[in-house]
Motif scaffolding. Structure first.
Motif, mmCIF file in Angstrom:
data_model
loop_
_atom_site.group_PDB
_atom_site.id
_atom_site.type_symbol
_atom_site.label_atom_id
_atom_site.label_comp_id
_atom_site.label_asym_id
_atom_site.label_seq_id
_atom_site.Cartn_x
_atom_site.Cartn_y
_atom_site.Cartn_z
ATOM 1 N N LEU A 25 -57.188 14.520 -45.876
ATOM 2 C CA LEU A 25 -57.285 14.897 -47.289
ATOM 3 C C LEU A 25 -57.412 16.400 -47.453
ATOM 4 O O LEU A 25 -56.773 17.009 -48.321
ATOM 5 C CB LEU A 25 -58.479 14.181 -47.922
ATOM 6 N N LEU A 26 -58.247 17.019 -46.603
ATOM 7 C CA LEU A 26 -58.417 18.462 -46.673
ATOM 8 C C LEU A 26 -57.108 19.189 -46.371
ATOM 9 O O LEU A 26 -56.744 20.164 -47.042
ATOM 10 C CB LEU A 26 -59.507 18.892 -45.693
ATOM 11 N N MET A 27 -56.386 18.701 -45.370
ATOM 12 C CA MET A 27 -55.100 19.306 -45.029
ATOM 13 C C MET A 27 -54.104 19.165 -46.172
ATOM 14 O O MET A 27 -53.344 20.085 -46.490
ATOM 15 C CB MET A 27 -54.533 18.663 -43.755
ATOM 16 N N THR A 28 -54.109 18.022 -46.854
ATOM 17 C CA THR A 28 -53.209 17.802 -47.996
ATOM 18 C C THR A 28 -53.509 18.771 -49.132
ATOM 19 O O THR A 28 -52.610 19.326 -49.762
ATOM 20 C CB THR A 28 -53.336 16.354 -48.491
ATOM 21 N N VAL A 29 -54.802 18.992 -49.385
ATOM 22 C CA VAL A 29 -55.194 19.921 -50.441
ATOM 23 C C VAL A 29 -54.740 21.344 -50.099
ATOM 24 O O VAL A 29 -54.220 22.077 -50.952
ATOM 25 C CB VAL A 29 -56.714 19.873 -50.661
ATOM 26 N N ILE A 30 -54.930 21.742 -48.842
ATOM 27 C CA ILE A 30 -54.534 23.090 -48.421
ATOM 28 C C ILE A 30 -53.018 23.276 -48.534
ATOM 29 O O ILE A 30 -52.533 24.288 -49.059
ATOM 30 C CB ILE A 30 -55.007 23.361 -46.989
ATOM 31 N N LEU A 31 -52.262 22.276 -48.066
ATOM 32 C CA LEU A 31 -50.809 22.374 -48.143
ATOM 33 C C LEU A 31 -50.329 22.394 -49.595
ATOM 34 O O LEU A 31 -49.398 23.120 -49.953
ATOM 35 C CB LEU A 31 -50.161 21.211 -47.394
ATOM 36 N N GLY A 32 -50.980 21.602 -50.452
ATOM 37 C CA GLY A 32 -50.620 21.606 -51.861
ATOM 38 C C GLY A 32 -50.861 22.956 -52.510
ATOM 39 O O GLY A 32 -50.057 23.437 -53.315
ATOM 40 N N ALA A 33 -51.984 23.598 -52.143
ATOM 41 C CA ALA A 33 -52.272 24.930 -52.683
ATOM 42 C C ALA A 33 -51.237 25.945 -52.201
ATOM 43 O O ALA A 33 -50.782 26.803 -52.976
ATOM 44 C CB ALA A 33 -53.672 25.356 -52.275
ATOM 45 N N LEU A 34 -50.847 25.852 -50.920
ATOM 46 C CA LEU A 34 -49.836 26.770 -50.398
ATOM 47 C C LEU A 34 -48.494 26.579 -51.091
ATOM 48 O O LEU A 34 -47.791 27.560 -51.406
ATOM 49 C CB LEU A 34 -49.684 26.560 -48.886
ATOM 50 N N VAL A 35 -48.128 25.329 -51.332
ATOM 51 C CA VAL A 35 -46.862 25.064 -52.029
ATOM 52 C C VAL A 35 -46.890 25.641 -53.431
ATOM 53 O O VAL A 35 -45.922 26.236 -53.913
ATOM 54 C CB VAL A 35 -46.583 23.554 -52.055
ATOM 55 N N THR A 36 -48.018 25.476 -54.133
ATOM 56 C CA THR A 36 -48.137 26.008 -55.494
ATOM 57 C C THR A 36 -48.022 27.520 -55.523
ATOM 58 O O THR A 36 -47.298 28.105 -56.345
ATOM 59 C CB THR A 36 -49.476 25.572 -56.108
ATOM 60 N N VAL A 37 -48.723 28.175 -54.604
ATOM 61 C CA VAL A 37 -48.675 29.639 -54.554
ATOM 62 C C VAL A 37 -47.278 30.123 -54.194
ATOM 63 O O VAL A 37 -46.747 31.073 -54.787
ATOM 64 C CB VAL A 37 -49.716 30.168 -53.554
ATOM 65 N N THR A 38 -46.652 29.458 -53.216
ATOM 66 C CA THR A 38 -45.305 29.848 -52.798
ATOM 67 C C THR A 38 -44.298 29.678 -53.929
ATOM 68 O O THR A 38 -43.421 30.524 -54.141
ATOM 69 C CB THR A 38 -44.872 29.034 -51.572
ATOM 70 N N ALA A 39 -44.418 28.585 -54.669
ATOM 71 C CA ALA A 39 -43.503 28.337 -55.782
ATOM 72 C C ALA A 39 -43.641 29.395 -56.868
ATOM 73 O O ALA A 39 -42.685 29.661 -57.603
ATOM 74 C CB ALA A 39 -43.759 26.952 -56.363
ATOM 75 N N GLN A 40 -44.789 30.038 -56.958
ATOM 76 C CA GLN A 40 -45.005 31.057 -57.980
ATOM 77 C C GLN A 40 -44.449 32.416 -57.570
ATOM 78 O O GLN A 40 -43.831 33.110 -58.373
ATOM 79 C CB GLN A 40 -46.505 31.181 -58.285
ATOM 80 N N TRP A 41 -44.636 32.815 -56.302
ATOM 81 C CA TRP A 41 -44.203 34.160 -55.921
ATOM 82 C C TRP A 41 -42.814 34.209 -55.293
ATOM 83 O O TRP A 41 -42.172 35.256 -55.280
ATOM 84 C CB TRP A 41 -45.201 34.816 -54.975
ATOM 85 N N LEU A 42 -42.302 33.072 -54.789
ATOM 86 C CA LEU A 42 -41.005 33.109 -54.117
ATOM 87 C C LEU A 42 -39.860 33.489 -55.065
ATOM 88 O O LEU A 42 -39.010 34.322 -54.695
ATOM 89 C CB LEU A 42 -40.721 31.767 -53.443
ATOM 90 N N PRO A 43 -39.772 32.928 -56.292
ATOM 91 C CA PRO A 43 -38.687 33.373 -57.195
ATOM 92 C C PRO A 43 -38.759 34.861 -57.509
ATOM 93 O O PRO A 43 -37.725 35.544 -57.565
ATOM 94 C CB PRO A 43 -38.912 32.509 -58.450
ATOM 95 N N ASN A 44 -39.986 35.375 -57.734
ATOM 96 C CA ASN A 44 -40.118 36.806 -57.991
ATOM 97 C C ASN A 44 -39.691 37.630 -56.779
ATOM 98 O O ASN A 44 -39.087 38.699 -56.913
ATOM 99 C CB ASN A 44 -41.564 37.140 -58.369
ATOM 100 N N TRP A 45 -40.038 37.139 -55.599
ATOM 101 C CA TRP A 45 -39.629 37.817 -54.376
ATOM 102 C C TRP A 45 -38.106 37.849 -54.253
ATOM 103 O O TRP A 45 -37.516 38.889 -53.949
ATOM 104 C CB TRP A 45 -40.238 37.100 -53.179
#
Length: 234
Positions: A25-45
């Protein structure tokens, strides 16, 4: 049967099912947070990288245009022509220069910058043709087309003589323009960009004026604004 000490040692050596579930569960939460952050900055990048690449291509294209225009030469179309081969318009310019390049033979070439449309939009292209004396009714055969500036940028030209009055066209005159302004606009807004520049033509008078008794009079005759082919100033 196993003693109580052996059971306790086995429990300490491994993970219980609850611990495995919590770790998952902890790993799922961490991966979900990384996906959210990546989805926000990757288009701008990606947009930033694309803008940098467009700016670099624009700079290279402008440098090529300015370098070619600055070495335009006063060469007539044939021995009977009285004016140099130079056809300047707002979206195109044709002139003669010394041929350069690893596969070029020594001599002259005719270069043309021209705005064309293709599947990707409008683009300023460079074409060339080997120079050879032609009759008035003959057409140059341009080849080796290279895209220099592409949408969202548009390039236009204007021309000025010794009086520094800008003209939309320059043709049919006995001399080359002293300065050629290269204006870059945003295709969507038509806003003039700061990267716009100008090329100073190194050769602007024929050899006859250098041999003339009065070179100043010769040059003034060439730059007479009443000659055909010169439009009203901008």
């Amino acid at each position: 049967m196993r003693s109580s000490q052996e059971v306790a040692a086995g429990n300490e050596a491994g993970f219980t099912l609850i611990e495995v579930l919590l770790a998952t569960l902890l790993m799922t939460v961490i991966l979900g947070a990384l996906v959210t952050v990546t989805a926000q900055w990757l288009p701008n990048w990606n947009r930033g990288i694309a803008q940098v690449q467009r700016a670099e291509r624009l700079a290279l294209g402008l440098n090529r245009i300015l370098a070619d225009l600055s070495v335009a030469e006063m060469v007539p179309l044939n021995g009977e022509a009285k004016t140099p081969l130079f056809e300047g318009a707002e979206l195109s310019v044709t002139f003669v220069r010394t041929a350069v390049g690893p596969n070029m033979r020594p001599g002259l070439e005719v270069v043309r910058f021209l705005e064309k449309a293709d599947q990707q939009g409008l683009a300023m292209v460079r074409e060339r043709a080997p120079f050879a004396p032609l009759r008035e009714d003959e057409q140059l055969r341009f080849a080796d087309q290279v895209v220099l500036v592409r949408s969202p940028y548009r390039v236009s030209f204007s021309y000025a003589g010794p009086d520094q009055v800008w003209q939309r066209t320059w043709r049919g005159l006995g001399r080359l323009p002293d300065t050629i302004r290269v204006t870059v606009r945003d295709a969507a807004t038509a806003r003039v960009l700061a990267v716009s520049s100008a090329a100073i033509v190194r050769v602007n008078a024929p050899a006859d004026c250098a041999r003339a008794r009065d070179p100043k009079f010769c040059l003034s005759e060439l730059s007479n604004p009443g000659k055909p082919g010169r439009e009203a100033p901008l």
